[in-house]
Design a protein around this motif. Structure first.
Motif, mmCIF file in Angstrom:
data_model
loop_
_atom_site.group_PDB
_atom_site.id
_atom_site.type_symbol
_atom_site.label_atom_id
_atom_site.label_comp_id
_atom_site.label_asym_id
_atom_site.label_seq_id
_atom_site.Cartn_x
_atom_site.Cartn_y
_atom_site.Cartn_z
ATOM 1 N N ARG A 66 0.828 -1.209 0.000
ATOM 2 C CA ARG A 66 0.000 0.000 0.000
ATOM 3 C C ARG A 66 0.865 1.263 0.000
ATOM 4 O O ARG A 66 0.598 2.211 -0.745
ATOM 5 N N VAL A 67 1.921 1.255 0.811
ATOM 6 C CA VAL A 67 2.813 2.425 0.850
ATOM 7 C C VAL A 67 3.543 2.576 -0.477
ATOM 8 O O VAL A 67 3.725 3.687 -0.984
ATOM 9 N N ARG A 68 3.942 1.461 -1.068
ATOM 10 C CA ARG A 68 4.625 1.527 -2.360
ATOM 11 C C ARG A 68 3.710 2.126 -3.428
ATOM 12 O O ARG A 68 4.140 2.919 -4.268
ATOM 13 N N ALA A 69 2.433 1.771 -3.385
ATOM 14 C CA ALA A 69 1.469 2.326 -4.341
ATOM 15 C C ALA A 69 1.231 3.812 -4.072
ATOM 16 O O ALA A 69 1.116 4.610 -5.007
ATOM 17 N N ASP A 70 1.165 4.190 -2.786
ATOM 18 C CA ASP A 70 0.961 5.607 -2.439
ATOM 19 C C ASP A 70 2.119 6.468 -2.926
ATOM 20 O O ASP A 70 1.930 7.618 -3.335
ATOM 21 N N LEU A 71 3.322 5.907 -2.881
ATOM 22 C CA LEU A 71 4.503 6.642 -3.339
ATOM 23 C C LEU A 71 4.690 6.567 -4.850
ATOM 24 O O LEU A 71 5.572 7.246 -5.394
ATOM 25 N N GLY A 72 3.907 5.776 -5.528
ATOM 26 C CA GLY A 72 4.014 5.648 -6.974
ATOM 27 C C GLY A 72 5.170 4.787 -7.422
ATOM 28 O O GLY A 72 5.539 4.799 -8.605
ATOM 29 N N LEU A 73 5.749 3.993 -6.501
ATOM 30 C CA LEU A 73 6.905 3.172 -6.833
ATOM 31 C C LEU A 73 6.534 1.880 -7.540
ATOM 32 O O LEU A 73 7.415 1.106 -7.932
ATOM 33 N N ASP A 74 5.232 1.613 -7.661
ATOM 34 C CA ASP A 74 4.790 0.425 -8.388
ATOM 35 C C ASP A 74 4.506 0.709 -9.855
ATOM 36 O O ASP A 74 4.101 -0.188 -10.600
ATOM 37 N N ARG A 75 4.733 1.940 -10.277
ATOM 38 C CA ARG A 75 4.440 2.332 -11.654
ATOM 39 C C ARG A 75 5.686 2.163 -12.525
ATOM 40 O O ARG A 75 6.803 2.011 -12.010
ATOM 41 N N PRO A 76 5.535 2.198 -13.851
ATOM 42 C CA PRO A 76 6.710 2.098 -14.748
ATOM 43 C C PRO A 76 7.725 3.210 -14.444
ATOM 44 O O PRO A 76 7.369 4.298 -13.990
ATOM 45 N N LEU A 77 8.988 2.918 -14.728
ATOM 46 C CA LEU A 77 10.079 3.840 -14.383
ATOM 47 C C LEU A 77 9.911 5.195 -15.072
ATOM 48 O O LEU A 77 10.161 6.249 -14.465
ATOM 49 N N LEU A 78 9.493 5.196 -16.329
ATOM 50 C CA LEU A 78 9.316 6.444 -17.064
ATOM 51 C C LEU A 78 8.224 7.300 -16.422
ATOM 52 O O LEU A 78 8.361 8.524 -16.313
ATOM 53 N N GLU A 79 7.153 6.666 -15.984
ATOM 54 C CA GLU A 79 6.078 7.403 -15.330
ATOM 55 C C GLU A 79 6.536 7.944 -13.973
ATOM 56 O O GLU A 79 6.167 9.058 -13.582
ATOM 57 N N GLN A 80 7.336 7.168 -13.271
ATOM 58 C CA GLN A 80 7.888 7.645 -12.002
ATOM 59 C C GLN A 80 8.757 8.879 -12.218
ATOM 60 O O GLN A 80 8.715 9.826 -11.430
ATOM 61 N N PHE A 81 9.548 8.882 -13.302
ATOM 62 C CA PHE A 81 10.415 10.030 -13.587
ATOM 63 C C PHE A 81 9.575 11.265 -13.924
ATOM 64 O O PHE A 81 9.907 12.381 -13.508
ATOM 65 N N TRP A 82 8.490 11.074 -14.646
ATOM 66 C CA TRP A 82 7.617 12.197 -14.978
ATOM 67 C C TRP A 82 6.975 12.775 -13.707
ATOM 68 O O TRP A 82 6.888 14.000 -13.548
ATOM 69 N N ILE A 83 6.553 11.917 -12.803
ATOM 70 C CA ILE A 83 5.989 12.379 -11.530
ATOM 71 C C ILE A 83 7.053 13.133 -10.732
ATOM 72 O O ILE A 83 6.780 14.177 -10.122
ATOM 73 N N TYR A 84 8.276 12.615 -10.754
ATOM 74 C CA TYR A 84 9.401 13.264 -10.059
ATOM 75 C C TYR A 84 9.651 14.673 -10.611
ATOM 76 O O TYR A 84 9.822 15.640 -9.849
ATOM 77 N N LEU A 85 9.653 14.816 -11.930
ATOM 78 C CA LEU A 85 9.855 16.127 -12.553
ATOM 79 C C LEU A 85 8.692 17.068 -12.243
ATOM 80 O O LEU A 85 8.903 18.270 -11.999
ATOM 81 N N ARG A 86 7.496 16.542 -12.229
ATOM 82 C CA ARG A 86 6.323 17.372 -11.958
ATOM 83 C C ARG A 86 6.346 17.905 -10.528
ATOM 84 O O ARG A 86 6.064 19.082 -10.287
ATOM 85 N N HIS A 87 6.709 17.064 -9.585
ATOM 86 C CA HIS A 87 6.825 17.520 -8.201
ATOM 87 C C HIS A 87 7.965 18.532 -8.046
ATOM 88 O O HIS A 87 7.839 19.518 -7.315
ATOM 89 N N LEU A 88 9.056 18.271 -8.750
ATOM 90 C CA LEU A 88 10.211 19.164 -8.664
ATOM 91 C C LEU A 88 9.877 20.548 -9.218
ATOM 92 O O LEU A 88 10.354 21.571 -8.701
ATOM 93 N N ALA A 89 9.048 20.596 -10.254
ATOM 94 C CA ALA A 89 8.643 21.874 -10.833
ATOM 95 C C ALA A 89 7.863 22.721 -9.832
ATOM 96 O O ALA A 89 7.839 23.957 -9.930
ATOM 97 N N HIS A 90 7.231 22.070 -8.879
ATOM 98 C CA HIS A 90 6.486 22.786 -7.839
ATOM 99 C C HIS A 90 7.315 22.966 -6.563
ATOM 100 O O HIS A 90 6.772 23.318 -5.503
ATOM 101 N N GLY A 91 8.626 22.725 -6.657
ATOM 102 C CA GLY A 91 9.496 22.898 -5.496
ATOM 103 C C GLY A 91 9.337 21.816 -4.453
ATOM 104 O O GLY A 91 9.654 22.035 -3.276
ATOM 105 N N ASP A 92 8.874 20.649 -4.848
ATOM 106 C CA ASP A 92 8.628 19.552 -3.916
ATOM 107 C C ASP A 92 9.711 18.490 -4.098
ATOM 108 O O ASP A 92 9.763 17.816 -5.120
ATOM 109 N N LEU A 93 10.572 18.362 -3.101
ATOM 110 C CA LEU A 93 11.610 17.342 -3.127
ATOM 111 C C LEU A 93 11.246 16.138 -2.262
ATOM 112 O O LEU A 93 12.084 15.273 -2.010
ATOM 113 N N GLY A 94 10.002 16.106 -1.806
ATOM 114 C CA GLY A 94 9.561 14.986 -0.982
ATOM 115 C C GLY A 94 9.728 15.272 0.500
ATOM 116 O O GLY A 94 10.141 16.350 0.917
ATOM 117 N N THR A 95 9.416 14.269 1.300
ATOM 118 C CA THR A 95 9.497 14.377 2.758
ATOM 119 C C THR A 95 10.609 13.478 3.278
ATOM 120 O O THR A 95 10.764 12.335 2.832
#
Length: 351
Positions: A66-95
């Motif tokens: 469940r935690v892995r799904a909440d973090l998006g780590l169960d998705r394809p690598l390319l999609e994870q990278f896109w989510i990472y870039l999208r969060h970074l564009a909003h100044g979000d480096l995670g918790t």
């Protein structure tokens, strides 16, 4: 006359300069993207599971999934990278798992201590290294020149963590003339209100001179260790640049005019190499901000380097990737500033 006037108004901008700035922009953007991609892939390929770091190694498989799904780590690598870039564009480096705060807050909290340490070190290195390099070049082959070369070579050959451990062993353990690790003694912990994040500046602004002296005493040894590393580079490069300048024809002309040796050395030769020297100093400063990781770990200095090391030991990948990205971005920025300073200060540099 009128046609010349209008012709000047219609003059097109320098295409070479535009191409130069465009090339610089593209180069910086490509480097930053490469840094982003590298940090992301490192975070996804190293054998550390960030989910286990969050939920613990005794969590049930359902909780882990469940935690892995909440973090998006169960998705394809390319999609994870896109989510990472999208969060970074909003100044979000995670918790951060270690501090339970956002990584941006942690970086803003810990980075001023690194900046304080690196800035003190580069000031010491420049104030000592530049004059020694100039004097060493003016006395080529003398005992002073040989001594400077040996000391500089030793500084470049010895790892910074070895220098730090030796400094603690000699000045803290053996002679007891330097305080221990950390930024301040336990008695001053939390006594100075945080304004800028740099302890000695905050203590001075608050008028707490005992805390200021204590912070300054703790700053001396790690800053001297870092300064020695940069001093070695700055001294050797200053000496090399000055030797090249002193062999120039304009120096022969200046001496033929009867100018004093000090004026020839400082007014003509030194000013001729100032542009290249500024570039070396800025890059050395960037290297200090990047290389403070080992020094802060050895001296327990509460800066971004120690935060990065502790985050890695605790498998806090958001913090590791965020701190790495910040340090890399600063290095790239200072690199470009050094290049710009060189082009401005040295007229021979092509735009």
């Amino acid at each position: 006359m009128i046609s010349e006037l209008f012709g000047r108004r219609r003059a097109k901008p320098n295409r070479g300069a535009i191409r130069g700035w465009l090339s610089t922009f593209v180069g910086v953007a490509a480097t930053l993207f490469g840094l982003l991609l590298a940090t992301f892939l490192i975070g996804r390929t190293i054998p550390i599971d960030p989910v286990v770091a969050i939920v613990g190694d005794r969590a049930t498989p359902d909780v882990v999934a469940r935690v892995r799904a909440d973090l998006g780590l169960d998705r394809p690598l390319l999609e994870q990278f896109w989510i990472y870039l999208r969060h970074l564009a909003h100044g979000d480096l995670g918790t951060s798992v270690m501090t339970s705060r956002s990584v941006v807050e942690d970086v803003l909290h810990f980075f001023p201590a690194t900046l304080e340490l690196a800035t003190t070190a580069i000031v010491i290195a420049v104030l000592i290294g530049v004059p020694l390099g100039v004097i060493s070049a003016s006395r080529q082959g003398s005992p002073l020149d040989n001594a400077v070369r040996i000391v500089s070579l030793a500084g470049q050959s010895t790892p910074v963590f070895v220098l730090g451990l030796l400094a603690l062993l000699v000045f803290y353990v053996k002679f007891g003339i330097a305080p221990g690790i950390g930024q301040q003694d336990m008695g001053f912990q939390g006594a100075v209100p945080e304004r800028t994040g740099a302890l000695i500046i905050d203590a001075a602004l608050d008028g707490q001179w005992d805390a200021f002296r204590d912070g300054l005493a703790h700053l001396v040894l790690p800053s001297l260790v870092l300064a020695y590393v940069s001093f070695s580079t700055i001294t050797r490069m200053t000496r090399t640049f000055m030797l090249d300048a002193l062999n120039g024809e304009f120096i022969v002309t200046a001496r033929a005019k009867g100018l004093s040796a000090s004026r020839v050395l400082w007014r003509h030769a030194f000013l001729n190499v100032a542009g290249r020297l500024v570039m070396v100093i800025v890059l050395a400063y960037a290297g200090l901000l990047e290389g403070a990781v080992l020094t802060e770990t050895v001296f327990g200095w509460p800066g971004l380097g120690l935060y990065l090391t502790q985050s890695l030991m605790n498998a806090d990948m958001n913090a590791v990737l965020g701190a790495t990205l910040v340090i890399g971005g600063i290095y790239i920025t200072l690199n470009q500033l050094a290049d710009m300073a060189y082009r401005i200060l040295d007229p021979r540099a092509k735009s």
